[in-house]
Scaffold this active site. Structure first.
Site, mmCIF file in Angstrom:
data_model
loop_
_atom_site.group_PDB
_atom_site.id
_atom_site.type_symbol
_atom_site.label_atom_id
_atom_site.label_comp_id
_atom_site.label_asym_id
_atom_site.label_seq_id
_atom_site.Cartn_x
_atom_site.Cartn_y
_atom_site.Cartn_z
ATOM 1 N N VAL A 1 9.433 7.276 -1.288
ATOM 2 C CA VAL A 1 8.711 8.344 -2.436
ATOM 3 C C VAL A 1 7.713 7.620 -3.019
ATOM 4 O O VAL A 1 6.912 8.577 -3.125
ATOM 5 C CB VAL A 1 9.848 8.469 -3.746
ATOM 6 C CG1 VAL A 1 9.806 10.194 -4.239
ATOM 7 C CG2 VAL A 1 10.794 9.086 -3.017
ATOM 8 N N ASP A 2 7.877 6.971 -3.738
ATOM 9 C CA ASP A 2 6.797 6.287 -4.411
ATOM 10 C C ASP A 2 5.126 6.109 -3.632
ATOM 11 O O ASP A 2 4.297 6.375 -4.198
ATOM 12 C CB ASP A 2 6.527 4.717 -4.415
ATOM 13 C CG ASP A 2 7.948 3.994 -6.023
ATOM 14 O OD1 ASP A 2 7.260 6.072 -6.760
ATOM 15 O OD2 ASP A 2 7.897 3.629 -6.291
ATOM 16 N N ILE A 3 5.605 5.337 -2.211
ATOM 17 C CA ILE A 3 4.360 5.743 -1.101
ATOM 18 C C ILE A 3 3.493 7.375 -0.852
ATOM 19 O O ILE A 3 2.887 7.208 -0.371
ATOM 20 C CB ILE A 3 4.793 5.347 0.486
ATOM 21 C CG1 ILE A 3 5.461 3.764 0.215
ATOM 22 C CG2 ILE A 3 3.762 5.343 1.345
ATOM 23 C CD1 ILE A 3 4.357 2.353 -0.695
ATOM 24 N N GLY B 1 1.962 8.757 -4.142
ATOM 25 C CA GLY B 1 0.378 7.736 -3.399
ATOM 26 C C GLY B 1 -0.082 8.438 -2.560
ATOM 27 O O GLY B 1 -1.567 8.371 -3.372
#
Length: 399
Positions: free
Chosen positions: A179-181, A184
């Protein structure tokens, strides 16, 4: 000096951990001058998220491998945002910036005069990207958000893991902070879109990105399946909800993946497997029939795939254009001839750690290729340099 498609773009990165730094690293890879603002003495949280570490052979200096993954092509400045002097320095840098990235809690930077409205007043062309767990609005806006939490709340873990009733059943998170990737990546797209708008109008804008929004948006076909049917999809392990066979299968020496996407591929597989009759049998001849009869077909395939090694299957199936492949561990990934040919492992020199191994950017631009200018920086390594570059030399003291 930077080169690349975004040469001349100034990015002030107030973010830490992964989603924001992932976006700013992409912008840096594309040629932007990225300045990472970090807390004096501590820096980005991920500097301490080890082991494993990259370390100096001459002293005790070290940085977590985690930090290395998202912070190349940046310059680090150490500024204390809790002090009036530090706030003034960041405001001065933001006045010169094209883009600000931040992932503080909603309203967290307003007390420092570093929120969008405050910085916009001095720099109307500024593009200000805020990344939070739940966005700037809504009942959850004040909450902190973390990738693992969002994978659960956003439905991904309900789709990931062995099916109910199987050994080891239960929800699973993805093995990387996906989810972070993805956030980003969406942040990068949003920044580039805002830059295009600014080129036409001269106006900057605020970008509001939420981890939960990104997770829901990237449920993709599984979300569409639910919205169309009203039935919540269930965990299927490595199987596909809409395509059969499209999962892992045992072989004589391990496992392989079959990713058969159409009936022609299934017919070719059936012939190679010694069962050409499968391709014409009513229960298996079409993909909808195979999905309906999954419970019958999959055991038949498993009884067949165990008769050859993974390498034997891959060689035979690739020769007939049937999508398949091994399930590699990371040592096998980075030793794979295709991965090596594409240069996905790189090394950048670091003054303290020597050559630092990193993963390459996958973007291939013919006219403005990615340039790897600098390894992830030491904390505050460029404070004096950046303040001089962006703000000009400090005036000489009065005599």
């Amino acid at each position: 000096m930077t080169t690349g498609a975004l040469q001349g773009l100034k990015v002030l990165d107030l973010s830490r951990v992964l989603a924001g730094p992932w976006a700013s690293q992409i912008l840096g890879d594309l040629g932007a001058d990225v300045v990472k603002v970090e807390r004096p003495g501590a820096g980005d949280d991920t500097r301490a998220w080890g082991p494993p570490w990259v370390a100096s052979k001459e002293n005790d200096e070290r940085q977590a491998a985690y930090f290395q993954c998202a912070n190349r092509n940046k310059r680090s400045v150490a500024i204390d945002l809790a002090t009036p002097e530090g706030q003034a320095q960041v405001r001065a840098l933001a006045a010169k910036a094209d883009v600000v990235l931040e992932n503080f809690k909603v309203g967290g930077l307003a007390a420092y005069g570093l929120d969008y409205e405050s910085l916009k007043a001095a720099n109307p062309r500024l593009i200000y990207c805020s990344i939070t767990g739940f966005g700037q609005t809504g009942p959850y806006a004040p909450r902190a958000g973390y990738d693992f939490l969002i994978q659960g709340m956003g439905g991904l873990m309900s789709l990931t893991g062995r099916a109910d009733g199987e050994d080891g059943a239960g929800p699973q998170k993805v093995g990387v902070a996906l989810v972070d990737i993805m956030t980003g990546l969406y942040a990068t797209i949003a920044v580039l879109a805002a830059l295009s708008h600014r080129d036409r109008t001269g106006e900057g804008q605020h970008i509001d990105l939420a981890l939960l929004d990104v997770q829901v948006a990237t449920l993709a076909n599984q979300a569409a399946n639910y919205l169309a049917s009203g039935v919540a999809p269930k965990r299927l392990g490595n199987a596909h909800p809409n395509i059969v066979p499209y999962q892992d299968f045992p072989t004589a020496d391990g496992d392989m993946i079959l990713a058969i996407g159409n009936d022609g591929q299934f017919a070719r597989f059936s012939a190679i497997a010694g069962h050409p009759e499968w391709a014409t049998e009513e229960r298996f001849a079409t993909n909808p029939a195979r999905v309906a009869n999954r419970a019958v077909l999959i055991p038949l395939l498993r009884q067949t795939t165990v008769m050859k090694t993974t390498a034997e299957w891959v060689a035979a199936l690739e020769a007939e254009a049937v999508p398949c492949g091994p399930i590699n561990q990371l040592d096998q990934v980075f030793d794979d001839p295709q991965v090596r040919s594409r240069g996905m492992r790189i090394e950048l020199p670091h003054p303290a750690f020597g050559p630092v191994p990193l993963v390459a950017n996958p973007i291939r631009l013919s006219a403005t290729p990615i340039a790897y200018r600098q390894a992830p920086p030491a904390l505050g390594e460029h404070t004096v340099e950046v303040l001089a570059d962006w703000l000009g030399p400090s005036p000489a003291p009065a005599r």
